[in-house]
Design an enzyme around this catalytic site. Structure first.
Site, PDB file in Angstrom:
ATOM      1  N   HIS A 217       0.600   9.377  -0.570  1.00  0.00           N
ATOM      2  CA  HIS A 217       1.263  10.521  -0.744  1.00  0.00           C
ATOM      3  C   HIS A 217       1.854  11.323   0.587  1.00  0.00           C
ATOM      4  O   HIS A 217       2.990  11.580   0.621  1.00  0.00           O
ATOM      5  CB  HIS A 217       0.371  11.754  -1.467  1.00  0.00           C
ATOM      6  CG  HIS A 217      -0.300  11.211  -2.441  1.00  0.00           C
ATOM      7  ND1 HIS A 217       0.683  10.703  -3.890  1.00  0.00           N
ATOM      8  CD2 HIS A 217      -1.654  11.007  -3.169  1.00  0.00           C
ATOM      9  CE1 HIS A 217      -0.121  10.563  -4.692  1.00  0.00           C
ATOM     10  NE2 HIS A 217      -1.313  10.654  -4.316  1.00  0.00           N
TER      11      HIS A 217
ATOM     12  N   LYS B  54      -7.761   5.328   7.569  1.00  0.00           N
ATOM     13  CA  LYS B  54      -7.564   6.073   6.726  1.00  0.00           C
ATOM     14  C   LYS B  54      -8.965   6.662   6.496  1.00  0.00           C
ATOM     15  O   LYS B  54      -9.287   8.157   6.504  1.00  0.00           O
ATOM     16  CB  LYS B  54      -6.893   6.006   5.565  1.00  0.00           C
ATOM     17  CG  LYS B  54      -6.297   7.160   4.854  1.00  0.00           C
ATOM     18  CD  LYS B  54      -6.143   6.914   3.253  1.00  0.00           C
ATOM     19  CE  LYS B  54      -7.559   6.937   2.313  1.00  0.00           C
ATOM     20  NZ  LYS B  54      -7.103   6.669   1.017  1.00  0.00           N
TER      21      LYS B  54
ATOM     22  N   ASN C 262      -8.224   3.337  -3.672  1.00  0.00           N
ATOM     23  CA  ASN C 262      -7.439   2.646  -4.668  1.00  0.00           C
ATOM     24  C   ASN C 262      -7.926   3.239  -6.219  1.00  0.00           C
ATOM     25  O   ASN C 262      -8.002   2.381  -6.844  1.00  0.00           O
ATOM     26  CB  ASN C 262      -7.521   1.214  -4.637  1.00  0.00           C
ATOM     27  CG  ASN C 262      -7.093   0.606  -3.346  1.00  0.00           C
ATOM     28  OD1 ASN C 262      -5.671   0.723  -3.001  1.00  0.00           O
ATOM     29  ND2 ASN C 262      -7.849   0.256  -2.365  1.00  0.00           N
TER      30      ASN C 262
ATOM     31  N   ASP D 144       5.247   2.113   8.912  1.00  0.00           N
ATOM     32  CA  ASP D 144       3.955   1.787   8.198  1.00  0.00           C
ATOM     33  C   ASP D 144       3.093   2.695   8.240  1.00  0.00           C
ATOM     34  O   ASP D 144       3.282   3.933   9.145  1.00  0.00           O
ATOM     35  CB  ASP D 144       3.233   0.271   8.750  1.00  0.00           C
ATOM     36  CG  ASP D 144       2.869   0.371  10.024  1.00  0.00           C
ATOM     37  OD1 ASP D 144       2.283   1.261  10.712  1.00  0.00           O
ATOM     38  OD2 ASP D 144       2.917  -0.708  10.970  1.00  0.00           O
TER      39      ASP D 144
END
Length: 300
Positions: free
Chosen positions: A220, A200, A112, A236
């Site tokens: 992205h 991730k 983030n 998702d």
């Protein structure tokens, strides 16, 4: 009772065992084909060259295949005309090789926030605390202050502190190099034990720092994958990760992931955010992904 626990553990890490967590989420979705992956990678490479910020990781992957290979192969081509690119190209062989623990903390700090801010946060952390033992011994507020430029300092400081505490308790030292001897599924189980470490982050550590064939899905990559129809429009990120890791050939995963990430950063037409950072993709008025767009709801 012990036998049952042993079987449960084996089912978690057995790569041949199909579970709800790793089952193919879209078995009837035919894209991407290996040919699609190669074509998109070639198009993005022609546009961007190989992203210089990932060159050192690419060299490490080559070295992991054959220690002598990097002496026979020149560094990957990159965009010319950029001082940063030239600097990156010439420093690849001389850059300090990161430990797996370095990589995990870097990835946590990258959550983030921008790449620039996360790099500053890591540099600030190591300047304030030269060793991981120093970080573990530090007060949480001191860690927060060191990484504040990366955003979400309290959350990230707590996550880093927890990783180090658990690692010391479990292994007796602050080191993750033992992961290199484990299978991909075993690594996923090990890293998922740390609070705050999601799919991730695990995938990034696997691909960049353990030289494994995995395909992280950040914002992205996720948006572009939906735009070009590689996953259903309702997908998702977690299901996109599972699907793409099944469909994309292992030998293409690293380069393709780096190129999709780079393209997503500099092409406003491939993201919902509409941001347009400096880059060549959108400055020409067309997008390299135009010919691959399968989703009629996305205007590229």
């Amino acid at each position: 009772m012990k036998s049952r626990k042993r079987k449960q553990l084996q089912s978690q890490i057995d790569p041949n065992k199909t579970t709800t967590d790793n089952a193919e989420p879209y078995p009837d979705h035919p894209l991407p084909t290996p040919q699609d992956c190669q074509a998109v990678m070639d198009s993005l490479f022609s546009l961007h060259g190989f992203p210089p910020e990932f060159a050192k990781y690419r060299c490490q992957r080559l070295k992991s295949i054959s220690p002598d290979l990097t002496t026979k192969i020149s560094p990957p081509p990159i965009n010319v005309g950029s001082q940063d690119a030239v600097k990156s190209q010439t420093s690849v062989e001389h850059e300090h090789e990161e430990s797996v623990l370095d990589g995990l903390v870097k990835t946590v700090l990258s959550q983030n926030t921008t790449e620039v801010n996360s790099q500053r946060a890591f540099a600030s952390l190591r300047a304030a605390f030269p060793t991981w033992d120093d970080v573990l011994a530090a007060e949480p507020k001191s860690i927060e202050n060191a990484i504040r430029c990366g955003g979400l300092a309290p959350t990230k400081a707590s996550c880093i502190k927890n990783i180090l505490s658990c690692l010391l308790e479990k292994k007796g030292k602050l080191c993750l190099e033992y992961l290199r001897d484990l299978s991909v599924d075993e690594i996923k189980v090990e890293l998922s034990h740390f609070k705050g470490i999601g799919p991730k982050t695990v995938a990034c550590v696997l691909m960049f720092h353990l030289q494994q064939d995995d395909f992280p899905v950040d914002t992205h990559v996720f948006e572009i994958a939906k735009a070009i129809g590689w996953v259903p429009a309702t997908a998702d990120r977690n299901k996109t990760y599972l699907h793409l890791n099944r469909r994309i050939p292992n030998e293409l995963k690293f380069d393709l992931n780096c190129l999709l990430y780079t393209h997503g950063k500099c092409c406003s037409k491939c993201t919902k955010k509409g941001t347009n950072q400096k880059g060549r993709a959108s400055s020409h008025g067309t997008c390299a992904m135009l010919n691959y767009c399968k989703n009629s709801n996305v205007n590229i």
